[in-house]
Design a protein around this motif. Structure first.
Motif, PDB file in Angstrom:
ATOM      1  N   ARG A 159      77.298  -3.037  52.913  1.00 41.31           N
ATOM      2  CA  ARG A 159      76.165  -2.687  53.774  1.00 41.31           C
ATOM      3  C   ARG A 159      75.367  -1.575  53.103  1.00 41.31           C
ATOM      4  NH1 ARG A 159      75.007  -6.082  57.670  1.00 41.31           N
ATOM      5  NH2 ARG A 159      74.248  -4.424  59.034  1.00 41.31           N
ATOM      6  N   GLU A 162      69.699   2.629  55.672  1.00 45.03           N
ATOM      7  CA  GLU A 162      68.254   2.686  55.456  1.00 45.03           C
ATOM      8  C   GLU A 162      67.663   3.818  56.281  1.00 45.03           C
ATOM      9  OE1 GLU A 162      64.488  -0.388  54.800  1.00 45.03           O
ATOM     10  OE2 GLU A 162      66.426  -1.113  55.522  1.00 45.03           O
ATOM     11  N   SER A 175      59.855   2.287  56.815  1.00 41.56           N
ATOM     12  CA  SER A 175      61.042   2.474  55.990  1.00 41.56           C
ATOM     13  C   SER A 175      60.744   3.430  54.847  1.00 41.56           C
ATOM     14  CB  SER A 175      61.501   1.131  55.400  1.00 41.56           C
ATOM     15  OG  SER A 175      62.573   1.357  54.505  1.00 41.56           O
ATOM     16  N   SER A 206      69.684   3.644  59.872  1.00 45.04           N
ATOM     17  CA  SER A 206      70.263   2.448  60.481  1.00 45.04           C
ATOM     18  C   SER A 206      71.164   1.758  59.473  1.00 45.04           C
ATOM     19  CB  SER A 206      69.171   1.495  60.964  1.00 45.04           C
ATOM     20  OG  SER A 206      68.520   0.887  59.872  1.00 45.04           O
ATOM     21  N   GLU A 208      72.268  -1.456  57.673  1.00 47.35           N
ATOM     22  CA  GLU A 208      71.540  -2.676  57.306  1.00 47.35           C
ATOM     23  C   GLU A 208      72.363  -3.490  56.318  1.00 47.35           C
ATOM     24  OE1 GLU A 208      68.487  -1.730  59.758  1.00 47.35           O
ATOM     25  OE2 GLU A 208      68.710  -3.581  58.609  1.00 47.35           O
ATOM     26  N   SER A 213      66.893  -3.756  55.201  1.00 48.24           N
ATOM     27  CA  SER A 213      66.451  -4.671  56.253  1.00 48.24           C
ATOM     28  C   SER A 213      65.604  -5.791  55.653  1.00 48.24           C
ATOM     29  CB  SER A 213      65.635  -3.915  57.299  1.00 48.24           C
ATOM     30  OG  SER A 213      64.894  -4.822  58.062  1.00 48.24           O
ATOM     31  N   PRO A 218      64.098  -2.034  61.621  1.00 49.02           N
ATOM     32  CA  PRO A 218      65.557  -1.861  61.689  1.00 49.02           C
ATOM     33  C   PRO A 218      66.208  -3.066  62.359  1.00 49.02           C
ATOM     34  CG  PRO A 218      64.414   0.099  62.479  1.00 49.02           C
ATOM     35  CD  PRO A 218      63.363  -0.947  62.296  1.00 49.02           C
ATOM     36  N   THR A 219      67.241  -3.569  61.756  1.00 48.40           N
ATOM     37  CA  THR A 219      67.932  -4.702  62.350  1.00 48.40           C
ATOM     38  C   THR A 219      69.345  -4.333  62.804  1.00 48.40           C
ATOM     39  OG1 THR A 219      68.881  -5.490  60.266  1.00 48.40           O
ATOM     40  CG2 THR A 219      66.695  -6.296  60.837  1.00 48.40           C
TER      41      THR A 219
END
Lengths: 234, 180
Positions: A159, A162, A175, A206, A208, A213, A218-219
């Motif tokens: 992972r 971000e 971002s 976050s 990601e 992302s 942001p996911t």
């Protein structure tokens, strides 16, 4: 000469009919072919559209349903526009005042003394509640760089972390890039055109997928946030 | 109040792929465009679909905006109107929608939404006043409600050829007046 005038008048009428969506289908097709090839005809159509547009002033506006904006986003970007999660209870960082105070006390021993800010200096500490992830951000607005120090924690395997900037009044986070994979300081150049109002802006981290992302928003989970407090000036 | 210059700046940033600018543009202009779609389509669901298509088109076409010589609100309105009338005509080629009553009563107009100033005072109203009332009504009907020649011929009780001749003459007079 009269041929040219009549020809021009014919085009004026055609363009007007086209602007009003009155042309029969086959004439419309022919007109559109000509539009692609004749700049003067395009200009004539633009004059008609401009001339007619104030008619729409009398049409009252109606706010569309909020869900429609999300659908537009989903269709264009594959994800809904970020809800204002940074304004809700998801914030796990310390309060802005406490952050800045803690950092001011910490400055004496920090590497901050080596910095020669050419512009206002902003600081934020982003930390999870249990402080297993701590990132210090120092924004030198004059130098247009963001210095990051990962004091604790890091991305999970496979992972990435971000960093996002949410300026006050902005409708979406921007971002700033991915946090480094290794601890220690790193300096990110800031893209020109980032919001000019940085004081009071919120930074967030976050979780990601590797590479960041895929959607530009942001996911993953918001792990930490912090508010940029201005602490210095030239 | 959002000015035309603000809208133009947003469109320029949308052309560069700026999603935040797109959001801002949507927030500033969607009520105006939705009102236009509602008036033409008289159907909330269709107006919503049309508005969605319009903003998708706006996203993709923002880069072409500066090449067209349009003022920003006119460009946006034209995109929305074009899609709405295309949909209206497609619908009419299908079944007659006898239960599509105007359903605007359940939503209040949004005063702020109409507050984006036109970039220039509209000569169109004054120019339409110089036409015969029926002719002016025909132009308004076509622009605001998406009336076709068939609709207008039926309304004024004249053959298609006649309504077209009337309207083309009116358009030439209008254009002369607008150019003054």
């Amino acid at each position: 000469m009269s041929d040219t005038y009549e020809h021009k008048q014919e085009d004026v009428a055609l363009a007007g009919e086209y602007a009003l969506h009155l042309l029969p289908a086959h004439e419309r097709q022919l007109f559109e072919q000509r539009l692609a090839e004749e700049p003067a005809l395009r200009a004539l159509l633009a004059e008609w559209d401009e001339g007619l547009a104030p008619l729409a002033d009398a049409t009252p506006g109606h706010a569309p349903p909020a869900a429609l904006k999300r659908r537009v986003h989903a269709a264009l970007f594959g994800a809904p526009p970020p809800e204002p999660w940074w304004r809700r209870g998801a914030m796990r960082g310390l309060t802005a005042g406490a952050l800045v105070a803690a950092l001011v006390l910490g400055i004496v021993t920090g590497s901050l003394q080596q910095m020669r800010p050419a512009g206002p200096l902003y600081l934020a500490e982003l930390a999870t509640t249990d402080r297993d992830l701590i990132v210090e951000a120092r924004l030198n607005a004059g130098a247009e760089t963001l210095a990051l120090v990962r004091r604790a924690g890091g991305p999970a395997p496979g992972r990435a972390l971000e960093l996002w900037l949410i300026a006050e009044g902005a409708s979406a986070p921007v971002s700033l890039g991915l946090l480094p994979q290794t601890p220690g300081p790193v300096t990110l150049p800031l893209r020109p055109g980032l919001p000019a109002v940085l004081a009071g802006a919120v930074l967030a981290i976050s979780d990601e997928p590797a590479g960041g992302s895929p959607t530009g928003a942001p996911t993953g989970a918001v792990l930490a946030t912090g508010t940029l407090g201005q602490i210095g000036d030239t | 109040m959002t000015t035309p210059a603000d809208v133009e700046a947003m469109i320029a940033r949308v052309a560069l792929g700026d999603r935040a600018a797109f959001d801002a543009l949507y927030d500033a202009t969607s009520a105006k465009l939705f009102g236009i779609c509602l008036r033409i389509l008289n159907n909330r669901a269709e107006a919503e679909d049309t508005l969605q298509e319009a903003y998708i088109r706006i996203w993709h076409k923002a880069g072409h905006y500066t090449a067209g010589g349009y003022s920003p609100m006119t460009w946006l309105i034209t995109v929305a109107r074009n899609r709405a009338i295309d949909r209206l005509r497609a619908r009419r080629r299908g079944a007659e929608d006898i239960d599509d009553l105007p359903d605007l009563a359940d939503t209040a107009p949004t005063p702020e939404a109409t507050a984006i100033a036109a970039s220039e005072a509209g000569r169109i109203a004054a120019c339409l006043d110089q036409l015969d009332a029926n002719r002016a009504g025909a132009v308004r009907g076509a622009y605001l409600d998406g009336d076709s020649y068939a609709d207008l011929a039926a309304r004024y009780g004249v053959p298609l050829n006649t309504i077209r001749t009337w309207l083309r003459r009116s358009l030439l007079k209008l254009k002369d007046c607008l150019a003054q």
